[in-house]
Scaffold this active site. Structure first.
Site, PDB file in Angstrom:
ATOM      1  CB  CYS A 354      -9.710  11.941  43.206  1.00 47.91           C
ATOM      2  SG  CYS A 354      -9.067  13.560  42.838  1.00 47.91           S
ATOM      3  NE  ARG A 383      -3.983  18.374  37.169  1.00 43.17           N
ATOM      4  CZ  ARG A 383      -4.520  18.924  38.251  1.00 43.17           C
ATOM      5  NH1 ARG A 383      -4.674  20.234  38.309  1.00 43.17           N
ATOM      6  NH2 ARG A 383      -4.920  18.185  39.263  1.00 43.17           N
ATOM      7  CD  GLN A 401      -2.288  16.836  43.086  1.00 42.63           C
ATOM      8  OE1 GLN A 401      -2.707  15.698  43.230  1.00 42.63           O
ATOM      9  NE2 GLN A 401      -3.034  17.817  42.582  1.00 42.63           N
ATOM     10  CG  ASP A 403      -4.137  14.357  46.365  1.00 41.53           C
ATOM     11  OD1 ASP A 403      -4.890  15.062  47.062  1.00 41.53           O
ATOM     12  OD2 ASP A 403      -4.495  13.803  45.317  1.00 41.53           O
ATOM     13  CG  HIS A 405      -8.607  11.764  47.984  1.00 36.94           C
ATOM     14  ND1 HIS A 405      -7.480  11.453  47.268  1.00 36.94           N
ATOM     15  CD2 HIS A 405      -9.205  12.806  47.332  1.00 36.94           C
ATOM     16  CE1 HIS A 405      -7.401  12.261  46.216  1.00 36.94           C
ATOM     17  NE2 HIS A 405      -8.425  13.090  46.229  1.00 36.94           N
ATOM     18  CE  LYS A 491     -11.380  25.973  44.677  1.00 36.77           C
ATOM     19  NZ  LYS A 491     -10.490  25.714  43.577  1.00 36.77           N
ATOM     20  CG  HIS A 537     -11.096  15.850  46.588  1.00 35.04           C
ATOM     21  ND1 HIS A 537     -10.709  15.021  45.560  1.00 35.04           N
ATOM     22  CD2 HIS A 537     -12.442  15.779  46.638  1.00 35.04           C
ATOM     23  CE1 HIS A 537     -11.779  14.481  45.008  1.00 35.04           C
ATOM     24  NE2 HIS A 537     -12.850  14.919  45.635  1.00 35.04           N
TER      25      HIS A 537
END
Ligand code: ZN
Ligand code: ZN
Length: 666
Positions: A354, A383, A401, A403, A405, A491, A537
Site C-alpha cells: 500500500c 511477513r 498478493q 494486490d 489499490h 472491509k 485496498h
C-alpha cells in the site's frame, strides 16, 4: 410489593417478573415445548445461562439448538469442562489451566502430575467423559470473591489457576462453574447440565505440548484436543471431511505431481518446481488479462524501503515485529553492534504494497478527472510469521498478493466497489468456485477515525453489495461481522466454499480514508481545491501461494485442463510407433498444448497407472495401428475406457478444452 423487572420478548410483548426469575422460567411459562428446547438465552444480546436470574429490565431471546452457532459454542465449551473433570477423575493431582472452544471442537491444557499425556490415554478419558455426561451433573454458576478463590486454588494445589486469579484486579468477583466435585474458573455461559451434550457427538483427537500462556520460558503443558458437535451425524460428517481433506492435502499432492517443495533452510518460502510454476504462470496470466480488461494499470514497487517510510505509514508502530528488518548498508563486523543497537539507518522488506502505491500516486498532480486510478501489483511481500504458524503453502512468510489499490473520489466509491464485486464474481466462477459468501466486517473497538466516518464507510460497503449485480443467492447469504474490521477501515470479505464444503476467506476490499491522510495523497477537485481520495485496498485471490493451495485441494490435483501443468502425455505401446509419437508431440506442442512423451519400454498398463497417479488429464496411446491410420486412442483421467479418433480431431478437442475460460467465445 417488591420491584418487578420488565422482560421484552422478540415479538415485542413484555412480561413483568419478580427478581430471581430466570430465562428458563419464562420459557416454561410460555409452554413445555419451549421449556424443553431452550438451552440458553440472549439477554440484551449477551449469551447467558438459561438458569441465570435477570438483574433488571431486559430484552430476552431464548436460544435453542436451532441457533446452531450459539448451540455449538455452548456444547464445545461444555465438552472442554467435561474433559477437564474426566482427566482429574482419572489422573488425580493433574492441574487444570484453560480450555477454550475452537472452530471444530475444544481443547484443554493440563499440567500432568507424573508424565505428559499420550494418544493412548484418550480412549479411557473419552469413556470417563461419557460417564460424566451420563450422570447429567448440573453445571452451576457461582460468584466468588477473588481472594477466597485464590485461597481455594492454593489449597487444592492448583497453582496455575491461583497465579492467573492473582493477576486479576483485587476485589473483583469471579465466576466459577461447578459440576459434581469439579470446579473451574470461567466466564461461561454453559448449558444447564453435563447431560445436555450428546455423548456420541464428540471425539478426542490428539495430544500435543503447549507452553503455559504460550511462552517458551514457561512450563510445558499437555494439551488434549477434541472435536465436538450437536449430534453424531454432524460428528460423522466432520470426520469424513477430515479424511477427505487428508487425501487432498496440498503438500501430499504437490509431491505426487512434483509441483513445489519447502525446506527448513527457507522457512515459509516456497521452492516452485517447473510444473508448479506452470500452474502459477497460468493463474497469473489469467489474472493479468482480467485486470487489463477491467481498467487496472500494473506497477512494480521496491522490495526494501526505508524505516522512516514505514514509520510514516504507521506500520513501524503497529507491525514492526512482523517485518524483516535489515541495515541500509552492509556492516563490517566492527559496526554490526552499533547497527543493531539502532544507530544506523534501517530498511524493511515490505509486508504490504500500500504505501509504495501511494508514493506512485503522489508523483505529479492528480486531477479529479484522473480518478479512479486502479493500480495493480503482483506484489511479493514478507511477513515474519513464527515457524509454528507456517503451514505448507497455505501460510508462508514470502507470498505474492494479487494486490491493487483504487484511488477514488467519494462520489465514485460505491460504483467502484460494485465493479470490483462483479469482477471478483466472474473470476471465482471461472476458477470453479460459484459458491461463496460475502461478509461485511464492521468497526473494531480499537480504531482510527470518527464514528461518523465509520457509519458512512460501513453503509457504503453494505449498499455496494446489496445493490450490485451479484446473484440473489449470494446476496441472501450476506452477513455482517461486528468488531472484525481493520483498525483503519471496514472491509468486505469473500469466503469460498470448496469441493468438500470447507470455507476459505480469500478476496477482500477495504475502503480506507486513513492512509491517504497519513501519507498526504491528494487530488485537485473541480473546485480547484485539494481533496483526499479514498483508497480501496482489494485482492481477489488473496495470495498466489494460498490460492494455489486451495485450488490443489479443491480439485484434488485434477485441475481443469487450462491450469494443468502437463496437459497430455503421448505414450507408445510398441517402438514401431516412436516416429509417429514424435510427429504427434510436435503437432500438439505447436498448438500450445503442454505435452510430454513416454516411449519407455514398459507395459502400457504400467504407464497408465503412473500417469494417472501424477494426475495427467489426457494420455494419448499410440500403437502400430494408430501409427498406420494417423489416429490416437485417448484415455482421459476420471473417464472409463478410451476414445479412438483422428489426430486432427484429438488436437481440436485438446485445444478447445485447454482454452482458459476468459478466452472462450461466449
Ligand atoms: Zn467454562
Ligand atoms: Zn493495501
Amino acid at each position: 410489593m417488591s420491584e418487578m423487572f420488565k422482560i421484552t420478548l422478540p415479538d415485542g410483548s413484555v412480561r413483568e417478573v419478580a427478581p430471581g426469575t430466570t430465562p428458563g422460567d419464562i420459557a416454561a411459562a410460555i409452554g413445555p415445548g419451549l421449556a424443553k428446547a431452550a438451552i440458553a438465552a440472549r439477554v440484551d444480546g449477551e449469551l447467558r445461562d438459561i438458569g441465570r436470574p435477570f438483574e433488571g429490565d431486559a430484552q430476552l431471546a431464548l436460544v435453542t439448538s436451532r441457533d446452531e452457532a450459539d448451540a455449538l459454542e455452548l456444547a464445545r465449551h461444555d465438552y472442554a469442562h467435561i474433559l477437564a473433570e474426566a482427566v482429574q477423575n482419572l489422573f488425580p493431582g493433574t492441574q487444570i489451566t484453560f480450555g477454550p472452544s475452537t472452530d471444530d471442537g475444544f481443547y484443554y491444557d493440563f499440567a500432568p502430575k507424573d508424565r505428559p499425556f499420550t494418544d493412548e490415554d484418550l480412549p479411557a478419558i473419552e469413556a470417563e467423559m461419557r460417564a460424566i455426561i451420563g450422570r447429567n451433573e448440573p453445571l452451576v454458576r457461582e460468584v466468588w470473591e477473588r481472594d477466597k478463590l485464590i485461597a481455594l486454588w492454593r489449597e487444592q494445589g492448583e497453582s496455575f489457576k491461583a497465579e492467573w486469579a492473582a493477576e486479576l484486579p483485587a476485589g473483583e468477583a469471579l465466576t466459577v462453574y461447578r459440576a459434581g466435585k469439579f470446579l473451574d474458573m470461567c466466564r461461561g455461559p454453559h448449558l444447564a447440565s453435563t447431560g445436555k451434550v450428546d455423548p456420541q457427538a464428540f471425539r478426542l483427537t490428539r495430544v500435543s505440548g503447549a507452553y503455559w500462556r504460550g511462552d517458551q520460558k514457561n512450563a510445558m503443558l499437555s494439551r488434549i484436543y477434541g472435536t465436538g458437535w450437536l449430534s453424531k451425524k454432524q460428528l460423522d460428517a466432520h470426520m469424513l471431511q477430515l479424511e477427505e481433506a487428508a487425501k487432498r492435502d496440498h503438500r501430499k499432492i504437490a509431491q505426487e505431481m512434483d509441483l513445489f517443495h519447502l525446506q527448513s533452510e527457507a522457512q515459509g518460502s516456497v521452492f516452485w518446481h517447473p510444473k508448479g510454476f506452470v500452474l502459477w504462470r497460468q493463474l497469473e496470466a489469467y489474472m493479468r488479462r482480467r485486470l487489463d480488461g477491467a481498467g487496472y494499470a500494473e506497477v512494480k514497487t521496491p522490495q526494501l524501503m526505508d524505516a522512516r517510510q514505514w514509520e510514516q505509514s504507521g506500520h513501524w508502530g503497529k507491525y514492526r515485529e512482523n517485518m524483516f528488518v535489515v541495515p541500509d548498508e552492509i556492516p563490517n563486523t566492527d559496526d554490526a553492534a552499533a547497527i543493531f543497537s539502532g544507530t544506523a539507518d534501517l530498511m524493511a522488506l515490505k509486508p504490504m504494497n500500500c504505501p509504495a502505491h501511494v508514493l506512485i500516486f503522489r508523483q505529479g498532480i492528480k486531477s479529479y478527472r484522473d480518478l479512479p486510478i486502479r493500480m495493480a501489483e503482483f506484489g511479493c511481500c514478507h511477513r515474519n510469521e513464527p515457524h509454528g504458524a507456517l503451514h505448507g503453502i497455505m501460510r508462508v512468510r514470502q507470498f505474492t498478493q494479487d494486490d491493487a489499490h483504487i484511488f477514488v473520489r467519494e462520489d465514485q466509491l460505491v460504483e467502484e466497489v460494485q465493479n470490483f464485486c462483479e469482477l471478483l464474481d466472474s473470476v471465482y466462477r471461472d476458477l470453479g468456485f460459484a459458491d461463496y459468501a460475502v461478509k461485511l466486517a464492521l468497526r473494531p473497538d480499537a480504531r482510527f477515525g470518527s464514528d461518523a466516518m465509520w457509519d458512512q464507510a460501513e453503509a457504503e460497503l453494505r449498499e455496494a453489495v446489496l445493490t450490485s449485480s451479484l446473484s440473489d443467492a449470494i446476496k441472501a447469504k450476506f452477513e455482517e461481522l461486528p468488531g472484525e474490521g481493520a483498525f483503519y477501515a471496514p472491509k468486505l470479505e469473500f469466503h469460498l466454499t470448496d469441493a468438500i464444503g470447507r470455507t476459505w476467506q480469500v478476496g477482500t476490499i477495504q475502503s480506507d480514508r486513513v492512509l491517504p491522510e497519513r501519507l498526504d495523497a491528494s487530488y485537485v477537485g473541480a473546485d480547484g481545491e485539494r481533496h483526499r481520495p479514498v483508497m480501496l485496498h482489494r485482492a481477489i485471490l488473496g495470495t498466489f501461494e494460498r490460492f494455489i493451495g486451495i485450488l490443489i485441494e479443491h480439485h484434488a490435483g485434477r485441475f481443469p485442463l487450462w491450469l494443468a501443468p502437463v496437459q497430455a502425455v503421448v505414450a507408445t505401446i510398441v517402438s514401431d510407433a516412436d516416429d509417429y509419437a514424435h510427429e504427434v508431440v510436435a503437432k500438439l506442442a505447436a498448438a500450445g498444448i503442454r505435452v510430454e512423451t513416454d516411449m519407455r519400454n514398459e507395459k502400457i498398463n504400467y504407464k497408465v497407472r503412473e500417469h494417472s497417479l501424477a494426475k495427467v488429464p489426457h494420455l494419448l496411446v499410440l500403437g502400430k495401428r494408430e501409427a498406420e491410420e494417423g489416429s490416437v486412442a485417448i484415455r482421459t483421467l476420471g473417464r472409463e475406457g478410451q476414445r479412438v479418433m483422428s489426430l486432427d480431431d484429438a488436437l481440436a478437442l485438446l485445444v478447445d478444452e485447454a482454452t482458459p475460460p476468459d478466452l472462450r467465445a461466449p
